[in-house]
Design an enzyme around this catalytic site. Structure first.
Site, PDB file in Angstrom:
ATOM      1  N   TYR A  58       0.870  -1.179   0.000  1.00 25.59           N
ATOM      2  CA  TYR A  58       0.000   0.000   0.000  1.00 25.59           C
ATOM      3  C   TYR A  58       0.904   1.225   0.000  1.00 25.59           C
ATOM      4  O   TYR A  58       1.897   1.279   0.723  1.00 25.59           O
ATOM      5  CB  TYR A  58      -0.871   0.017   1.277  1.00 25.59           C
ATOM      6  CG  TYR A  58      -1.652   1.305   1.412  1.00 25.59           C
ATOM      7  CD1 TYR A  58      -2.974   1.375   0.982  1.00 25.59           C
ATOM      8  CD2 TYR A  58      -1.065   2.462   1.938  1.00 25.59           C
ATOM      9  CE1 TYR A  58      -3.677   2.565   1.065  1.00 25.59           C
ATOM     10  CE2 TYR A  58      -1.762   3.647   2.019  1.00 25.59           C
ATOM     11  CZ  TYR A  58      -3.068   3.688   1.590  1.00 25.59           C
ATOM     12  OH  TYR A  58      -3.766   4.871   1.673  1.00 25.59           O
ATOM     13  N   GLU A  87      -3.892   7.398  -3.624  1.00 26.84           N
ATOM     14  CA  GLU A  87      -3.703   6.068  -3.048  1.00 26.84           C
ATOM     15  C   GLU A  87      -3.405   5.046  -4.139  1.00 26.84           C
ATOM     16  O   GLU A  87      -4.057   5.035  -5.175  1.00 26.84           O
ATOM     17  CB  GLU A  87      -5.005   5.686  -2.334  1.00 26.84           C
ATOM     18  CG  GLU A  87      -4.874   4.568  -1.354  1.00 26.84           C
ATOM     19  CD  GLU A  87      -6.206   4.282  -0.660  1.00 26.84           C
ATOM     20  OE1 GLU A  87      -6.302   4.545   0.547  1.00 26.84           O
ATOM     21  OE2 GLU A  87      -7.141   3.805  -1.324  1.00 26.84           O
TER      22      GLU A  87
END
Ligand code: ADP
Ligand code: MG
Length: 391
Positions: free
Chosen positions: A109, A197
């Site tokens: 991530y 993101e």
């Protein structure tokens, strides 16, 4: 403002954030043509909606032949995709993204938001790629590595190294990762993003990094500087009432309660929602009619609030600072002639000419317009009215 994955990836490419090749499609034929254009033997067909969790919801499909691309495109286009981030009715898939399939070795991530407590943008990375960062933050916060970045200094290699070490990346992969993180920082800063993101950022078998997913949100107050981002707006993804309100300069956010709120100023609107909660009720919306409220904005406010069938009473809480209360009181009376208001309206006006305002409302003698003496009286009356009690 939010954009789709395929649009965020267009922005990523401008900043050299590595992404797989892919093309967006609105029809089955176009989807197959896109797959042919990409070549290869593995494709991913991805529903383009603003909500995340598409993979688990069945909105991301692997295809090993053009026939499979066709079948997935047929199934996805026009379906109401339900994910844990959509309503129970789901969101209609109008576009799909056909992307080359990537051989995944590891999923990470990588993202950025503004850290309000630090007053700095913060970059976050985690080995738990594919999982939502909010979930990791709750279950295993130690697995999130964070670095704050002072915009005056900008992204430096040491920021990237701190993240790479935290992820336990082997030294030969660190440079690749830093390149990716720096590019992400540039994309975030240059576009006035409020959130960016990559989930997952994947490492391929040969140690390169590539963004398999892409999500970006933008600060609405900075959109005037980015016409090319405004052009990416997909109004079909927005709540129609919220959209209509914004066209009239009203800030409206729909909520789930039964007490409609009409307030001037965002701070007072937040306070009003709190006091409704304190009085045992639940606000149906946030609505800031702005500093220059007049009969037209009040009428539009009533119209918008009443589009929500859950609304059982309306609490008008306006402070007469820039606008005078007597003008607002007259505005409310005029507005009730323009819009049929058939629920109890509790009015609390304070500030300049508040007494005159109360007189005006009293003299008008309209049954469902009730004056409140102060803020808590208004909240209690509005909550009681919403519960069907006589006020
Ligand atoms: P969402 O976050 O909405 O579920 P993602 O784009 O993250 O959607 O896709 C879900 C999962 O599908 C990813 O975690 C990844 O495992 C897989 N995936 C997505 N794109 C590709 C791709 N181009 N190649 C291979 N796998 C992919
Ligand atoms: Mg994802």
């Amino acid at each position: 403002m939010n954009i789709h994955e395929y649009q965020a990836k267009e922005i990523f490419r401008r900043y050299n954030v590595p992404t797989p090749r892919g093309y967006v499609a609105s029809s089955v034929e176009e989807a197959v043509q896109n797959a042919q254009k990409l070549g290869g033997t593995l494709w991913v067909v991805k529903a383009q909606i603003h909500a995340g969790g598409r993979g688990l919801g069945g909105g991301v499909k692997l295809a090993r032949s053009l026939d499979e691309v066709k079948a997935h495109a047929q199934a996805l286009l026009g379906m109401n995709l339900v994910t844990h981030q959509t309503t129970a009715l789901g969101t209609c898939v109008q576009k799909i993204y056909i992307e080359e399939g990537v051989e995944i070795a590891n999923e990470f991530y990588l993202g950025m938001v503004l850290d309000r407590s630090q007053e700095l943008p913060v970059m976050m990375a985690s080995c738990e790629g594919g999982m939502e960062i909010e979930t990791i933050a709750q279950s295993a916060p130690e697995k999130i590595i964070k670095v704050s970045i002072d915009p005056f200094i900008g992204f430096q290699s040491y920021h990237g190294r701190e993240l790479a070490f935290g992820l336990n990346l082997p030294q030969e992969e660190t440079q690749n990762f830093i390149h990716c993180a720096k590019a992400l920082y540039e994309a975030y800063m240059h576009n006035d993003a409020s959130m960016i993101e990559i989930n997952p950022l994947v490492k391929t078998k040969n140690g390169t990094f590539i963004a398999l997913d892409a999500k970006m949100s933008f600060d609405d107050n900075a959109l005037f500087r980015h016409p090319e981002i405004v052009a990416m707006r997909d109004t079909s993804e927005e709540n129609p009432i919220e959209r209509e309100a914004s066209e009239y300069g009203l800030s409206y956010v729909k909520l789930n309660g039964s007490v409609g709120c009409m307030v001037n100023g965002a701070g007072l609107a937040m306070g009003t929602m709190d006091i409704i909660d304190y009085a045992g009720g639940e606000p149906a919306n946030f609505l800031d009619v702005g500093g220059g409220a007049n009969a037209n904005t009040v009428a539009k406010g009533f119209e918008i609030i009443l589009k929500d069938p859950n609304v059982k009473s309306i609490f008008v809480n306006i402070f007469g600072g820039i606008v005078r209360c007597d003008r607002i009181a007259n505005g409310i009376l005029e507005a009730t002639k323009m819009v049929k208001v058939d629920v109890p309206v509790i009015v609390r006006l304070d500030g300049t000419n508040a007494k005159e305002a109360v007189e005006i409302l009293k003299n008008a003698n309209i049954k469902n317009i009730i004056s409140a003496t102060d803020l808590s009286d208004g909240a209690q009356k509005a909550v009681a009215a919403a519960k069907g009690a006589l006020v």
